[in-house]
Scaffold this motif. Structure first.
Motif, PDB file in Angstrom:
ATOM      1  N   HIS A  60       0.838  -1.198   0.000  1.00 15.36           N
ATOM      2  CA  HIS A  60       0.000   0.000   0.000  1.00 15.36           C
ATOM      3  C   HIS A  60       0.879   1.256   0.000  1.00 15.36           C
ATOM      4  CE1 HIS A  60      -3.432   2.508   0.713  1.00 15.36           C
ATOM      5  NE2 HIS A  60      -2.926   2.969   1.840  1.00 15.36           N
ATOM      6  N   LYS A  61       1.856   1.284   0.858  1.00 17.50           N
ATOM      7  CA  LYS A  61       2.751   2.438   0.937  1.00 17.50           C
ATOM      8  C   LYS A  61       3.615   2.540  -0.330  1.00 17.50           C
ATOM      9  CE  LYS A  61       6.167   4.546   4.047  1.00 17.50           C
ATOM     10  NZ  LYS A  61       6.954   4.363   5.276  1.00 17.50           N
ATOM     11  N   GLY A 235      -4.304  12.079   7.603  1.00 19.97           N
ATOM     12  CA  GLY A 235      -3.629  10.822   7.300  1.00 19.97           C
ATOM     13  C   GLY A 235      -4.356  10.092   6.184  1.00 19.97           C
ATOM     14  N   ASP A 236      -3.809   8.957   5.801  1.00 17.63           N
ATOM     15  CA  ASP A 236      -4.359   8.124   4.736  1.00 17.63           C
ATOM     16  C   ASP A 236      -5.426   7.193   5.332  1.00 17.63           C
ATOM     17  OD1 ASP A 236      -3.572   6.788   1.917  1.00 17.63           O
ATOM     18  OD2 ASP A 236      -3.895   5.194   3.380  1.00 17.63           O
ATOM     19  N   ILE A 237      -6.491   6.909   4.578  1.00 19.45           N
ATOM     20  CA  ILE A 237      -7.547   6.055   5.154  1.00 19.45           C
ATOM     21  C   ILE A 237      -7.352   4.571   4.870  1.00 19.45           C
ATOM     22  CG2 ILE A 237      -9.318   7.842   5.259  1.00 19.45           C
ATOM     23  CD1 ILE A 237     -10.567   6.629   2.743  1.00 19.45           C
ATOM     24  N   GLY A 238      -6.247   4.201   4.225  1.00 17.54           N
ATOM     25  CA  GLY A 238      -5.946   2.775   4.093  1.00 17.54           C
ATOM     26  C   GLY A 238      -6.328   2.167   2.767  1.00 17.54           C
ATOM     27  N   PRO A 239      -6.054   0.861   2.615  1.00 18.59           N
ATOM     28  CA  PRO A 239      -6.226   0.188   1.322  1.00 18.59           C
ATOM     29  C   PRO A 239      -7.688   0.135   0.865  1.00 18.59           C
ATOM     30  CG  PRO A 239      -5.119  -1.234   2.925  1.00 18.59           C
ATOM     31  CD  PRO A 239      -5.580  -0.036   3.655  1.00 18.59           C
ATOM     32  N   LYS A 240      -7.844   0.210  -0.441  1.00 19.85           N
ATOM     33  CA  LYS A 240      -9.172   0.227  -1.050  1.00 19.85           C
ATOM     34  C   LYS A 240      -9.280  -0.844  -2.124  1.00 19.85           C
ATOM     35  CE  LYS A 240      -7.568   4.045  -1.454  1.00 19.85           C
ATOM     36  NZ  LYS A 240      -7.026   5.309  -1.975  1.00 19.85           N
ATOM     37  N   GLN A 244      -5.630   2.707  -5.332  1.00 22.12           N
ATOM     38  CA  GLN A 244      -4.798   2.628  -4.127  1.00 22.12           C
ATOM     39  C   GLN A 244      -3.964   3.870  -3.879  1.00 22.12           C
ATOM     40  OE1 GLN A 244      -5.308   0.585  -1.961  1.00 22.12           O
ATOM     41  NE2 GLN A 244      -6.134  -1.245  -2.891  1.00 22.12           N
ATOM     42  N   ASN A 247      -4.311   8.208  -2.333  1.00 22.16           N
ATOM     43  CA  ASN A 247      -4.008   8.869  -1.066  1.00 22.16           C
ATOM     44  C   ASN A 247      -5.240   9.533  -0.471  1.00 22.16           C
ATOM     45  OD1 ASN A 247      -1.859  11.540   0.097  1.00 22.16           O
ATOM     46  ND2 ASN A 247      -2.021   9.488   0.907  1.00 22.16           N
ATOM     47  N   PHE A 250      -8.086  11.329   5.681  1.00 25.15           N
ATOM     48  CA  PHE A 250      -8.992  11.978   6.625  1.00 25.15           C
ATOM     49  C   PHE A 250      -8.386  13.315   7.015  1.00 25.15           C
ATOM     50  CE2 PHE A 250      -6.231   9.234   9.199  1.00 25.15           C
ATOM     51  CZ  PHE A 250      -5.775  10.117  10.187  1.00 25.15           C
TER      52      PHE A 250
ATOM     53  N   ASP B  56      -3.824  -6.679   3.907  1.00 29.98           N
ATOM     54  CA  ASP B  56      -4.230  -5.696   2.896  1.00 29.98           C
ATOM     55  C   ASP B  56      -3.140  -4.662   2.626  1.00 29.98           C
ATOM     56  OD1 ASP B  56      -6.627  -7.006   3.112  1.00 29.98           O
ATOM     57  OD2 ASP B  56      -7.590  -5.461   4.322  1.00 29.98           O
ATOM     58  N   LEU B  57      -2.289  -4.450   3.604  1.00 28.70           N
ATOM     59  CA  LEU B  57      -1.285  -3.394   3.486  1.00 28.70           C
ATOM     60  C   LEU B  57       0.007  -3.870   2.828  1.00 28.70           C
ATOM     61  CD1 LEU B  57      -1.920  -2.040   7.066  1.00 28.70           C
ATOM     62  CD2 LEU B  57      -2.241  -0.685   5.001  1.00 28.70           C
ATOM     63  N   TYR B 412     -16.025   0.571  -0.256  1.00 26.76           N
ATOM     64  CA  TYR B 412     -14.865   0.529  -1.160  1.00 26.76           C
ATOM     65  C   TYR B 412     -13.574   0.309  -0.380  1.00 26.76           C
ATOM     66  CZ  TYR B 412     -12.654   1.851  -5.664  1.00 26.76           C
ATOM     67  OH  TYR B 412     -11.974   1.858  -6.860  1.00 26.76           O
ATOM     68  N   LEU B 413     -13.661   0.479   0.934  1.00 28.40           N
ATOM     69  CA  LEU B 413     -12.476   0.269   1.775  1.00 28.40           C
ATOM     70  C   LEU B 413     -12.258  -1.213   2.027  1.00 28.40           C
ATOM     71  CD1 LEU B 413     -12.942   3.067   4.462  1.00 28.40           C
ATOM     72  CD2 LEU B 413     -11.052   2.876   2.821  1.00 28.40           C
ATOM     73  N   GLN B 414     -11.022  -1.655   1.935  1.00 29.10           N
ATOM     74  CA  GLN B 414     -10.750  -3.071   2.212  1.00 29.10           C
ATOM     75  C   GLN B 414     -11.038  -3.417   3.668  1.00 29.10           C
ATOM     76  OE1 GLN B 414      -7.060  -4.577   0.667  1.00 29.10           O
ATOM     77  NE2 GLN B 414      -7.488  -3.865  -1.386  1.00 29.10           N
ATOM     78  N   ALA B 640      -7.603   2.797   9.763  1.00 26.49           N
ATOM     79  CA  ALA B 640      -6.874   3.765   8.939  1.00 26.49           C
ATOM     80  C   ALA B 640      -5.538   4.102   9.589  1.00 26.49           C
ATOM     81  CB  ALA B 640      -7.699   5.030   8.746  1.00 26.49           C
ATOM     82  N   SER B 643      -2.274   2.136   8.888  1.00 23.54           N
ATOM     83  CA  SER B 643      -1.549   2.176   7.611  1.00 23.54           C
ATOM     84  C   SER B 643      -0.121   2.658   7.825  1.00 23.54           C
ATOM     85  CB  SER B 643      -2.281   3.109   6.638  1.00 23.54           C
ATOM     86  OG  SER B 643      -1.455   3.367   5.525  1.00 23.54           O
ATOM     87  N   LEU B 645       1.704   4.049   5.917  1.00 22.16           N
ATOM     88  CA  LEU B 645       1.826   5.367   5.312  1.00 22.16           C
ATOM     89  C   LEU B 645       1.664   6.446   6.378  1.00 22.16           C
ATOM     90  CD1 LEU B 645       2.299   6.247   2.424  1.00 22.16           C
ATOM     91  CD2 LEU B 645      -0.131   6.109   2.003  1.00 22.16           C
ATOM     92  N   ASN B 646       0.908   6.136   7.417  1.00 19.88           N
ATOM     93  CA  ASN B 646       0.660   7.132   8.454  1.00 19.88           C
ATOM     94  C   ASN B 646       1.747   7.173   9.521  1.00 19.88           C
ATOM     95  OD1 ASN B 646      -1.673   8.101   7.265  1.00 19.88           O
ATOM     96  ND2 ASN B 646      -2.954   6.532   8.232  1.00 19.88           N
TER      97      ASN B 646
END
Lengths: 666, 666
Positions: A60-61, A235-240, A244, A247, A250, B56-57, B412-414, B640, B643, B645-646
């Motif tokens: 994801h990242k 921040g990012d809301i995570g995988p979709k 992806q 970005n 929230f 998922d990540l 749509y979010l995993q 979230a 992640s 990424l955060n």
């Protein structure tokens, strides 16, 4: 790869029309086609693009980071074209349409919203002075913006948004605040780690009074360090499911102060002393939302074009099962069930292209009228954009999914690019207005139109309602495109009228109007879709007629087949309504089914040329199954071998987990 | 989280029936329910499971590795239960159904095929002696197997597979070889890096003659080192739409030699000297494929159960838009359009559970008969399994997608788990037989049945065809569940008969039979679906009737609503056929629509209890939106924040790409 697959070559050799002639029509003229090709060439020419690992393989990242690298290359090109005057700020929808829609990244970009929402919102909501300031920065990408409207707890009902902007007359500032967890902005693209500014939608409070939602420009990160500013939580809301690296993030506020001038004040204003000056027309506030919905329909053309190109070419290459035992295996494209899946979507691609163009024309026309103070078609435009967004995205999503399944197992591979196209179109069914909610908004307009049908003059897209409700339409049926359009018009009117009757009955029996509306809403949604089918077939019919006037005879023949297939397909799909509301006979229906099967056969030889004419370069198609040369099996294997999993002959988990397990030690 | 969301609590407080009573029926009795719960408790109790990052990540490779860690824990439990006699080899379908279907991993497992195909194939294709040898190793996971049938160039037409197994009588070995790139095995689960054995389907050559496809046990990796054996080429095929860590791979052979005893010889044999002994009944060879199709229908129950649980609970929690201006916002569950999306899928979940159970009964019964030499129902079972797999997976896939969209953006979010459920069900539409191809196989059986309807006795699932084609069925209509079933029966028969007529006409006009079949195949597919609708509604009706006999009055009421909703929904969906082929009137149709809207209202209070009764633990549901306590917003934010990424306030790409770009340096 080089050589073209033999089956594909044969399809092209048999082509009866001039493919470039059709591409020119599809692109809207020779100049536009050349312009598109030039831009694409520039995008694709940069070799550094091909470095790096395929995003599909990353975390994801990792996906975000690789996409940032590529996006900066892409947007660097776009800025270059802007600076050279090849893209102007007033008409960059072509860029959105083509370059971003069919962009160079594989799964969307965190910078896209900057173009798709941030700048359009400034254009429609900011004063001239504000535009001068913000737009020049944004246009030159000195700042990167997002658009923060949806919250964790509210998407559909935007009047219910909870973020607060309170005016403080003593400091001449607004104070933005997120009072609850559900008030956090949720979903804005690029807000997680990319954008440093965002337009934020919040409830405006001044002098102790709430004036509903308004738009504010908020800086969220430092321009030099990119650190979040005090009071900003993001921040990012995570995988979709897809998109992806976009970005989506929230964003929350803890009493964040911004200058008064950061409220976008084209329509409503807050004066220095806190006095609220109301907008002259509340509806104008939603103009940016209409723009995006109109844009989305164009975007569907990109996705559907790619899906049909991939599926059709692969179907020409793929052979499976001899029809006669022991004979040669047939090209999948020769199976009627397969043609049934493919050809309606090829037709849809052309139809949506034409309808989207016509919607842009209406959009610009109405916008001009509004600028001159004439708002008569504003409600109509809103109703049109709602239903076309809903039905367009839903047709595209089901079309892409159908194309994906038509490619069998290989359509499930990300290297085919079909899963990504599926995820894009699925997202479009939800973002910028849930399709059910949008159809019900159109239904509300249609019900109102119907109720006033005798007293008011009808705007163009609903002008069919009066004649279609007249008796003379009901006692004849004709199996032609025009006949089908008439039939669909009657169906739409009857369904709307039927809903009104049902609701009236329910109200008469003591139900509250709101409850009657709710209980009838399944039928109302269907009525709005029926209206949208009329629009789609009618616009397609009108647009193809314009093309026919320009086309050479061989192409004309194919275009006519395509239009007829589209009309007959939808007549068959809506047969239950036609049987209920028109005088179509069982024989007519059977004749249509039989005609449909003939049309599939007639279109068969033109399938590959029709998708070739969509003119999508391999570099933008990004598909193992869809490349022009049809060397699908080589490409599938080549891509598989790139998986980092294949770098180790024995994966480390064998020693850690699998071996001890098989030996009974775990 | 602890406290239950207030809206959800209220839904449960109002529940009119005993939820455990319904769960007991759904699970097939109290013992089965307790057994399931005990197994699930054991699976979930292992704390080490919760370590590590959410799959998922992770990257494609990371997903595989993390899944291997978790899978070994899961399969360790299963082996433990086997050793304790809690799972027997003869009836481990319950394990497949529950533990693997609703397993502990988030996106499938590379070990699943070992249970779902490798062992069933041994059971149905190996001699007793071979079974003793291989099954004991496989059952105890001393070896891990895959099942390699599909090739890069062939999936649907398995007689066209290209892999060759040539018998060499001098060494008493088979030589396996992949002559082309398209002959590479492609898609087998676990073959990339997990399995060390595989059953391989190949064209058998002996004494210079080809005897068609047969099954061979092939070792692909060393049992100690896991290195690939000489002549074996394998690897992972790369990222997919879903089921990422399943390790679907490719497998090719360069003159790989295996002992003669490694051909699975239950049905056909090759003697030492190379003499080929044909199977007494070719159809028996495909028994393993029927087993998997029957299993897939059960699997759909798991996926659909989860999707409706998630969507329904979230719809009770989510409030959006007041119906009356300024009033409280409604629970989404109160909107009729939303009920329209949800309730049919709740009903489908129960319907498919019941139908799947009935199909297992038929499967075991027919298998017993076959073991006793009676093959009269084999063709029927095959036709039944084909259409139920096709329609079951397609209903499940569209149902899950509908549930996903019903959750708006969050779907749509995993973290909602809905995209994964969508990807599972979408895959099921393709694997083990493309749905269109399967429906056409059923159509072939139905056409044959119809053509012999007067001369032969009909097997149970098509026995309705004779009475339904009699005139007395055609001149009455009744708006009841039985009436709808009669109507659907008439529709199915008429559609099949119609196809036969159309084909006959086409043949008479000079078309070859095969071409007439192809040109009519769109209608044939629809006819097979119509037959399958009869099966679904009938089996559901019969199964619910059995439940009603056991149920207490409050539950009985709800079950009747559920059945009626299902029947009325499908009558409305198939109204065009009912209008064509039965004497249903416009008033009847309107009454059904109105009844449908009433049923939505009537089912509304039971929605949450109906999904609670499916009995899915939070740990297995794995959804931010669907957990029992309904604390959706807290969970969404919590996930979230996980992640990676955060973890960085400023992502490295800012310094590398974004800042230089904004400063105009890139």
């Amino acid at each position: 790869m080089g050589t073209v697959n033999e089956d594909l070559r044969r399809e092209r050799d048999k082509c009866t029309f001039d493919i470039t002639e059709l591409t020119t029509l599809f692109d809207g003229g020779k100049d536009k086609m050349l312009e598109r090709k030039e831009r694409e060439e520039l995008m694709v020419s940069k070799r550094e693009f091909e470095q790096g690992v395929c995003e599909d393989l990353l975390s994801h990242k990792g996906k975000y980071e690789e996409c940032m690298r590529k996006s900066i290359i892409t947007f660097g090109h776009i800025r270059q074209m802007q600076r050279e005057g090849k893209i102007k700020i007033t008409d960059y929808k072509d860029v959105l349409d083509c370059l971003l829609g069919s962009g160079n990244t594989r799964d969307g970009s965190p910078l896209a919203l900057h173009y798709m929402m941030f700048m359009p919102a400034i254009l429609s909501l900011a004063t001239t002075e504000q535009q001068e300031y913000w737009l020049s920065k944004a246009w030159d990408c000195k700042i990167i913006g997002s658009y923060a409207q949806t919250e964790l707890g509210h998407g559909t009902f935007i009047r219910g948004l909870e973020t607060i902007a309170t005016y403080d007359a003593t400091t001449k500032e607004f104070v933005l605040h997120s009072p609850t967890i559900t008030s956090y902005k949720w979903w804005p693209g690029g807000i997680g780690h990319t954008a440093n500014y965002s337009i934020v939608v919040a409830q405006l409070y001044t002098k102790g009074e709430c004036h509903g939602i308004h738009w504010f420009m908020v800086q969220v990160r430092d321009e030099e360090t990119h650190e979040t500013l005090p009071g900003i939580k993001l921040g990012d809301i995570g995988p979709k499911m897809g998109l992806q690296p976009v970005n989506n993030g929230f964003l929350g506020f803890e009493h964040v102060r911004i200058p008064r001038s950061h409220m976008l004040m084209k329509h409503a204003q807050v004066l220095e002393d806190g006095t609220y000056v109301k907008s002259s027309n509340q509806k104008l506030l939603y103009a940016a939302m209409v723009f995006v919905r109109v844009l989305i329909l164009s975007d569907m053309v990109n996705h559907l074009s790619k899906a049909v190109t991939i599926a059709t070419r692969y179907s020409a290459v793929r052979r499976q099962t001899p029809v006669i035992k022991g004979g040669p295996e047939l090209q999948i494209l020769d199976y009627a069930t397969h043609q049934h899946k493919l050809f309606i979507n090829i037709a849809s691609t052309y139809a949506i292209r034409i309808v989207a163009n016509k919607q842009w024309e209406i959009y610009y026309k109405v916008n001009d009228e509004v600028a001159n103070g004439n708002c008569t078609r504003l409600a109509e435009l809103h109703a049109l954009a709602c239903c076309l967004k809903a039905v367009g995205t839903s047709d595209a999503a089901s079309g892409v999914e159908r194309m994906r399944r038509a490619c069998g197992g290989q359509g499930y591979l990300q290297s085919s690019y079909l899963p990504q196209l599926g995820a894009f179109t699925a997202a479009a069914c939800t973002y910028e207005g849930d399709n059910t909610v949008l159809l019900l908004q159109t239904a509300r307009f249609l019900v109102k139109t119907w109720q006033q049908i005798d007293s008011s003059s009808l705007t163009p897209t609903v002008s069919y309602m009066k004649p279609a409700s007249a008796a003379r339409y009901l006692d004849r049926w004709e199996n032609s495109v025009e006949g089908i359009i008439h039939g669909l018009q009657v169906v739409a009117v009857k369904k709307i009228a039927g809903c009104v009757t049902v609701m009236e009955k329910r109200v008469q029996s003591g139900m509250a109007l709101e409850d009657a509306w709710n209980m009838t809403s399944v039928q109302l949604e269907a009525a709005a879709e029926a209206h949208c089918r009329v629009i789609l077939v009618t616009f397609f019919f009108e647009g193809i007629s314009e093309w026919l006037a320009k086309a050479s005879p061989p192409l004309r023949h194919v275009l006519q087949l395509l239009l007829e297939l589209y009309a007959v397909y939808w007549a068959l799909e809506k047969m239950v309504d036609l049987m209920k509301y028109t005088c179509i006979s069982g024989d007519d229906a059977e004749a249509l089914q039989s005609r449909y099967e003939q049309l599939l056969s007639s279109l068969r030889p033109h399938a590959v040329p029709l998708v070739d004419a969509l003119g999508i370069r391999d570099e933008l198609l990004q598909s193992t199954l869809g490349a022009y040369d049809g060397q699908v099996y080589e490409r599938l294997m080549q891509e598989a071998l790139k998986s980092p999993l294949n770098e180790d002959r024995v994966n480390q988990t064998f020693h850690k987990y699998l071996k001890p397990f098989m030996k009974g030690k775990l």
